[in-house]
Each structure stands twice: as C-alpha cells, then as structure tokens.
Design a protein around this motif. Structure first.
Motif, short mmCIF file in Angstrom:
data_model
loop_
_atom_site.label_atom_id
_atom_site.label_comp_id
_atom_site.label_asym_id
_atom_site.label_seq_id
_atom_site.Cartn_x
_atom_site.Cartn_y
_atom_site.Cartn_z
N ALA A 136 0.83 -1.21 0.00
CA ALA A 136 0.00 0.00 0.00
C ALA A 136 0.87 1.26 0.00
N ARG A 137 1.92 1.25 0.79
CA ARG A 137 2.80 2.42 0.90
C ARG A 137 3.51 2.72 -0.42
N LEU A 138 3.94 1.65 -1.11
CA LEU A 138 4.70 1.83 -2.35
C LEU A 138 3.83 1.79 -3.61
N GLY A 139 2.54 1.48 -3.43
CA GLY A 139 1.65 1.42 -4.58
C GLY A 139 1.95 0.25 -5.49
N LEU A 140 2.34 -0.88 -4.90
CA LEU A 140 2.68 -2.08 -5.67
C LEU A 140 1.74 -3.21 -5.29
N PRO A 141 1.53 -4.18 -6.20
CA PRO A 141 0.76 -5.37 -5.82
C PRO A 141 1.53 -6.17 -4.76
N ILE A 142 0.81 -6.85 -3.88
CA ILE A 142 1.46 -7.59 -2.78
C ILE A 142 2.37 -8.68 -3.32
N GLY A 143 1.99 -9.34 -4.42
CA GLY A 143 2.84 -10.37 -5.01
C GLY A 143 4.18 -9.81 -5.48
#
Length: 164
Positions: A136-143
């Motif tokens: 969430a912090r980096l705006g990336l998918p968790i995978g």
C-alpha cells in the motif's frame, strides 16, 4: 470466650463438613474451618441481621476462605532460581567482535543492492511492516512486494557469501 465457644460448637462441625466436601482433604478442611471461625469472630460486628440469616453469612465467609486457599494453591510458588528469571548472559569479547563484524558485513552487503531493494528490506525487517502495508505504501501489488523481497534476499545472501 463463652460466646466464641458456643459459636464454635454450633457452626464448627457444619463448616468442617462443608469444607470437607469442597476440599476432599480432612486436614485442609480442619485448617480452613479454624481460619473461618477466627474470621467470623473478628468480623462479628459486620454482621447485619437485616441482610440475611447468620448461617448464610457464616457459610459465605467459609466459602470465601476456601476460594482464597484454592487460588493460592493454583498460583505457582516463586522460584528465584528459575532460569526464565535470570538475566541474559553478557556477551564476551569474541562474541561482541563477531557480532560487530557480522553487522559490518551486512551493511557492506546492503550497499551492493539497488535502492529499491534496500528500501523493501528496511521496511520489512527493520520497520517490521507487513507485506500488505509495504504494498500500500509503495503502490505495488502484494505479489510484487513478496517477489522483490525474495530477490533482494537472494542478492544479499550472495553478497555475504562473497565477503567470506
């Protein structure tokens, strides 16, 4: 003293039988009965006939004394020699040197990683952020976060192996 003797004759055997049923131990019932009789004598001024019968008051005191004794039995005794209470052993000089060298090696190995991977390792292991928080912090998918952390660890492990 005559009043206490009369009280003891009236309630002593009944209290002992009641406590024997609760404890299933004759000696414990006898000890608790005597403790109850002393408590009744000490608290006699607190008895209020308007609130109920004397026997109910007496048996309430007996029950409370039994509960207190039962709780004391269930609480483990304090053991000052318990290893869990001992302070952690102080590291000796060779261990301190090894820890310092390991820390320095880790810092050097981290310098070989790209900034993005250093950030992921810092967030995950030093800041103790969860993978979903990092995503969430980096705006990336968790995978993507998980695979990049795994990749960073692989590179970190290789860099540490090269330093040996």
């Amino acid at each position: 003293m005559v009043a206490f003797e009369a009280l003891f004759r009236e309630f002593g055997p009944r209290i002992r039988a009641y406590l024997l049923k609760l404890t299933r131990d004759g000696q414990a019932a006898e000890d608790l009965m005597q403790e109850t009789m002393l408590a009744i004598w000490r608290k006699a001024g607190q008895f209020d006939p308007a609130r109920g019968q004397a026997s109910a008051w007496v048996f309430t005191i007996a029950r409370n004394i039994w509960i207190d004794a039962w709780r004391k039995q269930k609480r483990p005794a304090f053991d000052p020699d318990d290893p869990a209470l001992a302070p952690a052993p102080q590291a000796d000089a060779p261990d301190l040197l090894e820890q310092k060298q390991s820390g320095q090696a880790l810092h050097e190995a981290l310098k070989t990683l790209p900034a993005e991977q250093i950030e992921l390792i810092r967030l995950s292991f030093f800041d103790e952020a969860s993978h979903s928080t990092i995503a969430a912090r980096l705006g990336l998918p968790i995978g993507t976060v998980k695979s990049r952390i795994r990749l960073a660890f692989g590179r970190l492990r290789a860099a540490l192996e090269e330093m040996k």
